[in-house]
Design an enzyme around this catalytic site. Sequence first.
Site, PDB file in Angstrom:
ATOM      1  N   SER A  64       0.917  -9.296  30.758  1.00 11.49           N
ATOM      2  CA  SER A  64       0.190  -8.045  30.515  1.00 11.49           C
ATOM      3  C   SER A  64       0.765  -7.018  31.462  1.00 11.49           C
ATOM      4  O   SER A  64       1.395  -7.377  32.468  1.00 11.49           O
ATOM      5  CB  SER A  64      -1.299  -8.256  30.833  1.00 11.49           C
ATOM      6  OG  SER A  64      -1.972  -7.017  30.936  1.00 11.49           O
TER       7      SER A  64
ATOM      8  N   TYR B 154      -8.186 -11.718  36.018  1.00 15.35           N
ATOM      9  CA  TYR B 154      -7.160 -11.444  34.988  1.00 15.35           C
ATOM     10  C   TYR B 154      -5.876 -10.951  35.652  1.00 15.35           C
ATOM     11  O   TYR B 154      -4.775 -11.411  35.317  1.00 15.35           O
ATOM     12  CB  TYR B 154      -7.724 -10.398  34.017  1.00 15.35           C
ATOM     13  CG  TYR B 154      -6.895 -10.150  32.788  1.00 15.35           C
ATOM     14  CD1 TYR B 154      -7.045 -10.932  31.649  1.00 15.35           C
ATOM     15  CD2 TYR B 154      -5.977  -9.100  32.740  1.00 15.35           C
ATOM     16  CE1 TYR B 154      -6.300 -10.697  30.509  1.00 15.35           C
ATOM     17  CE2 TYR B 154      -5.226  -8.853  31.602  1.00 15.35           C
ATOM     18  CZ  TYR B 154      -5.399  -9.651  30.486  1.00 15.35           C
ATOM     19  OH  TYR B 154      -4.652  -9.407  29.358  1.00 15.35           O
TER      20      TYR B 154
HETATM   21  P1  NAD Z   1      -7.743 -12.371  21.083  1.00 14.89           P
HETATM   22  O1  NAD Z   1      -9.090 -12.593  21.667  1.00 14.89           O
HETATM   23  O2  NAD Z   1      -7.592 -11.596  19.813  1.00 14.89           O
HETATM   24  O3  NAD Z   1      -6.981 -13.765  20.883  1.00 14.89           O
HETATM   25  C1  NAD Z   1      -7.007 -14.758  21.857  1.00 14.89           C
HETATM   26  C2  NAD Z   1      -6.558 -16.065  21.237  1.00 14.89           C
HETATM   27  O4  NAD Z   1      -6.641 -17.067  22.262  1.00 14.89           O
HETATM   28  C3  NAD Z   1      -7.455 -16.521  20.093  1.00 14.89           C
HETATM   29  O5  NAD Z   1      -6.673 -17.189  19.117  1.00 14.89           O
HETATM   30  C4  NAD Z   1      -8.397 -17.504  20.784  1.00 14.89           C
HETATM   31  O6  NAD Z   1      -8.944 -18.483  19.903  1.00 14.89           O
HETATM   32  C5  NAD Z   1      -7.450 -18.128  21.777  1.00 14.89           C
HETATM   33  N1  NAD Z   1      -8.128 -18.779  22.893  1.00 14.89           N
HETATM   34  C6  NAD Z   1      -8.999 -18.256  23.775  1.00 14.89           C
HETATM   35  N2  NAD Z   1      -9.417 -19.193  24.637  1.00 14.89           N
HETATM   36  C7  NAD Z   1      -8.768 -20.339  24.291  1.00 14.89           C
HETATM   37  C8  NAD Z   1      -8.781 -21.664  24.793  1.00 14.89           C
HETATM   38  N3  NAD Z   1      -9.543 -22.021  25.828  1.00 14.89           N
HETATM   39  N4  NAD Z   1      -8.013 -22.582  24.180  1.00 14.89           N
HETATM   40  C9  NAD Z   1      -7.257 -22.258  23.106  1.00 14.89           C
HETATM   41  N5  NAD Z   1      -7.209 -21.026  22.593  1.00 14.89           N
HETATM   42  C10 NAD Z   1      -7.963 -20.076  23.178  1.00 14.89           C
HETATM   43  O7  NAD Z   1      -6.911 -11.685  22.274  1.00 14.89           O
HETATM   44  P2  NAD Z   1      -5.506 -10.920  22.313  1.00 14.89           P
HETATM   45  O8  NAD Z   1      -5.805  -9.519  22.715  1.00 14.89           O
HETATM   46  O9  NAD Z   1      -4.716 -11.175  21.091  1.00 14.89           O
HETATM   47  O10 NAD Z   1      -4.860 -11.602  23.579  1.00 14.89           O
HETATM   48  C11 NAD Z   1      -3.779 -12.523  23.501  1.00 14.89           C
HETATM   49  C12 NAD Z   1      -3.035 -12.504  24.817  1.00 14.89           C
HETATM   50  O11 NAD Z   1      -2.504 -11.213  25.058  1.00 14.89           O
HETATM   51  C13 NAD Z   1      -3.908 -12.838  26.033  1.00 14.89           C
HETATM   52  O12 NAD Z   1      -3.181 -13.645  26.936  1.00 14.89           O
HETATM   53  C14 NAD Z   1      -4.163 -11.479  26.638  1.00 14.89           C
HETATM   54  O13 NAD Z   1      -4.421 -11.556  28.010  1.00 14.89           O
HETATM   55  C15 NAD Z   1      -2.858 -10.792  26.350  1.00 14.89           C
HETATM   56  N6  NAD Z   1      -2.923  -9.332  26.380  1.00 14.89           N
HETATM   57  C16 NAD Z   1      -3.729  -8.638  25.526  1.00 14.89           C
HETATM   58  C17 NAD Z   1      -3.739  -7.249  25.587  1.00 14.89           C
HETATM   59  C18 NAD Z   1      -4.566  -6.419  24.661  1.00 14.89           C
HETATM   60  O14 NAD Z   1      -4.653  -5.200  24.874  1.00 14.89           O
HETATM   61  N7  NAD Z   1      -5.178  -6.970  23.652  1.00 14.89           N
HETATM   62  C19 NAD Z   1      -2.938  -6.578  26.516  1.00 14.89           C
HETATM   63  C20 NAD Z   1      -2.133  -7.328  27.376  1.00 14.89           C
HETATM   64  C21 NAD Z   1      -2.127  -8.704  27.289  1.00 14.89           C
END
Ligand code: NAD
Length: 260
Positions: A142, A155
């Site tokens: 991130s 985080y």
């Molecule tokens: P999201 O909530 O849409 O998806 C998260 C995914 O992780 C889902 O498929 C969920 O089922 C899975 N998950 C959560 N806990 C789990 C566990 N214990 N075991 C197995 N699977 C699990 O979130 P997202 O925004 O798509 O985030 C995905 C990644 O991107 C994360 O690592 C997040 O930190 C990172 N990220 C997101 C953003 C953003 O703005 N959305 C920005 C930077 C980084």
Amino acid sequence: MLKGKTALVTGSTSGIGLGIARALAQQGANIAFNGFGDAAAIAKLQQEVVATYGVRTTYHGADMSKPAEIRELVAHAAGTLGGVDILVNNAGIQHVAAVEDFPEERWDAIIAINLSSNFHTIKAALPGMKARNWGRIVNIASVHGLVASAQKSAYVAAKHGVVGLTKSVALETATTGITCNAICPGWVLTPLVQKQIDDRAAQQKVSGDDARKSLLGEKQPSQDFVTTDQLGQLAVFLCSPAGAQIRGAAWNVDGGWYAQ
Ligand code: NAD
């Protein structure tokens, strides 16, 4: 371009992981899905990816906070689809609170899911990659792996850890056909961020639209969300021959957030 390769994408039932899984499948990679969700919806998603891209898929519901389940996930993906060539560490959660109010259980869960799971998947997948002398490890960190925000201590600590782990693994694999890099997104409109917008709207007693604008306005100079497809296409590039000497990078895709 990735025909015959297998990609394991953790947390690929939603958001960024799903976008990356689709982009890799579009290039011909077989996909091992992981993540939580309704079993029928996940089966439908698999069928749709098979029908659209003509690739093979499998699913394993390992909880990424549990090392034994993570090892089973990697073994399942390798056993079902013939080896993990591309590993995308994406599963992640968020909790927003001041450090003195931060629930210890949430701290432990964020470190386990957002950081330690990356160590466990890499440890399990590397021997197979080394045997084939080809591999791509893409860790979804991130912009919070590069800079901090208040109220996100666990985080930010986990994501900085992912960037450090990425560099170490890149050095350990530097003379091989395996690369390890991190992608550092800014705001992407996924369920993880929608929850933060909803909380902000409730706390500030403003509309969802105003909460979305103020969330972007504080940090992301483009005032626009990064899309899951943009991140998917960067993952494809890192998996391409052009990415073969990109090693240990922490590549921000953040509408200018980190440039400030
Ligand atoms: P999201 O909530 O849409 O998806 C998260 C995914 O992780 C889902 O498929 C969920 O089922 C899975 N998950 C959560 N806990 C789990 C566990 N214990 N075991 C197995 N699977 C699990 O979130 P997202 O925004 O798509 O985030 C995905 C990644 O991107 C994360 O690592 C997040 O930190 C990172 N990220 C997101 C953003 C953003 O703005 N959305 C920005 C930077 C980084």
